[in-house]
Design a protein around this motif. Structure first.
Motif, short mmCIF file in Angstrom:
data_model
loop_
_atom_site.label_atom_id
_atom_site.label_comp_id
_atom_site.label_asym_id
_atom_site.label_seq_id
_atom_site.Cartn_x
_atom_site.Cartn_y
_atom_site.Cartn_z
N GLY A 19 0.84 -1.18 0.00
CA GLY A 19 0.00 0.00 0.00
C GLY A 19 0.88 1.24 0.00
N ALA A 20 0.37 2.34 -0.52
CA ALA A 20 1.17 3.56 -0.61
C ALA A 20 0.31 4.81 -0.46
N GLY A 21 -0.69 4.71 0.41
CA GLY A 21 -1.54 5.86 0.70
C GLY A 21 -1.05 6.59 1.93
N LYS A 22 -1.92 7.38 2.52
CA LYS A 22 -1.57 8.22 3.68
C LYS A 22 -1.14 7.40 4.88
N ILE A 23 -1.85 6.29 5.16
CA ILE A 23 -1.50 5.46 6.32
C ILE A 23 -0.16 4.76 6.08
N ALA A 24 0.04 4.25 4.88
CA ALA A 24 1.32 3.63 4.54
C ALA A 24 2.45 4.65 4.69
N PHE A 25 2.19 5.88 4.27
CA PHE A 25 3.17 6.95 4.41
C PHE A 25 3.55 7.14 5.88
N GLU A 26 2.56 7.20 6.77
CA GLU A 26 2.83 7.38 8.20
C GLU A 26 3.66 6.22 8.76
N SER A 36 16.21 1.88 6.54
CA SER A 36 15.75 2.28 5.21
C SER A 36 15.67 1.07 4.28
N ASP A 37 15.78 -0.13 4.85
CA ASP A 37 15.65 -1.36 4.05
C ASP A 37 14.17 -1.69 3.91
N ILE A 38 13.49 -0.84 3.15
CA ILE A 38 12.03 -0.92 3.01
C ILE A 38 11.67 -1.03 1.53
N THR A 39 10.77 -1.95 1.23
CA THR A 39 10.22 -2.09 -0.11
C THR A 39 8.72 -1.77 -0.02
N ILE A 40 8.23 -1.06 -1.01
CA ILE A 40 6.82 -0.71 -1.07
C ILE A 40 6.22 -1.29 -2.34
N ILE A 41 5.09 -1.97 -2.18
CA ILE A 41 4.35 -2.50 -3.33
C ILE A 41 2.98 -1.83 -3.36
N SER A 42 2.68 -1.20 -4.47
CA SER A 42 1.36 -0.60 -4.66
C SER A 42 1.21 -0.15 -6.11
N LEU A 52 9.23 10.11 -0.20
CA LEU A 52 10.05 9.24 0.65
C LEU A 52 10.85 8.25 -0.19
N ILE A 53 10.20 7.68 -1.20
CA ILE A 53 10.88 6.71 -2.09
C ILE A 53 12.09 7.37 -2.72
#
Length: 187
Positions: A19-26, A36-42, A52-53
């Motif tokens: 997810g990459a909406g407002k809650i995912a952002f928070e 910072s070892d984070i992957t985002i799928i959306s 942020l990305i």
């Protein structure tokens, strides 16, 4: 049931946010205080996530979530409006033995995000186990006002003492006295 407070080292831990909406952002913003070892799928994303990305060089896969996407991740955050997809992500996390947090769906959370204060090496976590997030938020604001900005310098000094003094009762008493002296000046 209450959640057990634990601090997790993120060294060598891969994190996935679905997810990459407002809650995912928070959630992502909070995680970036620690890794910072984070992957985002959306498939879709908000402007804040996009920033942020870019700023943190996060991995971003622009697509809808598919079964198997969590393979190889240690921690998964499902931040989607679709509760059935969150539930399936949680069930899949059981197969892959990873910790899962489905936002606003506590039955499908191995852990929750506490309200927290971070000043250098000091981290204070505050949780009501989901009972009253507003209480955790306001308690955080209250506690932040009590902690002086000099805490970071003090903790650096204490770290140096611990590294250079021999272990034992004398060191323990010295460090305890230094801490009591420092805190007594807060009043």
């Amino acid at each position: 049931m209450s959640y057990f407070p634990a601090f997790i080292r993120f060294d060598n831990k891969k994190i996935l946010i679905v997810g990459a909406g407002k809650i995912a952002f928070e959630k992502c913003k909070h995680l970036l205080d620690f890794t910072s070892d984070i992957t985002i799928i959306s498939r879709l994303y908000c402007d804040e996530i996009k920033e942020l990305i870019s700023s943190y060089s996060l991995d971003f896969i622009q697509k809808d979530y598919e079964k198997g996407d969590i393979k190889g991740f240690d921690i998964v955050i499902a931040a989607l409006d679709n509760l059935s997809i969150q539930e399936s992500i949680y069930q899949e996390s059981r197969e892959f033995n990873c910790l899962c947090n489905c936002v606003d769906f506590t039955n499908y959370c191995d852990f929750i995000f506490p309200s927290y204060i971070k000043k250098g090496d000091l981290t204070i976590a505050i949780s009501t186990s989901g009972t009253s997030p507003s209480m955790a938020k306001h308690l955080k604001i209250y506690l932040q006002k009590l902690i002086p900005d000099s805490i970071e310098d003090f903790l650096k000094q204490m770290k140096e003492y611990r590294a250079t003094m021999p272990k034992g009762k004398k060191r323990m008493e010295f460090l305890n006295d230094k801490t009591k002296e420092y805190i007594s000046k807060w009043k």
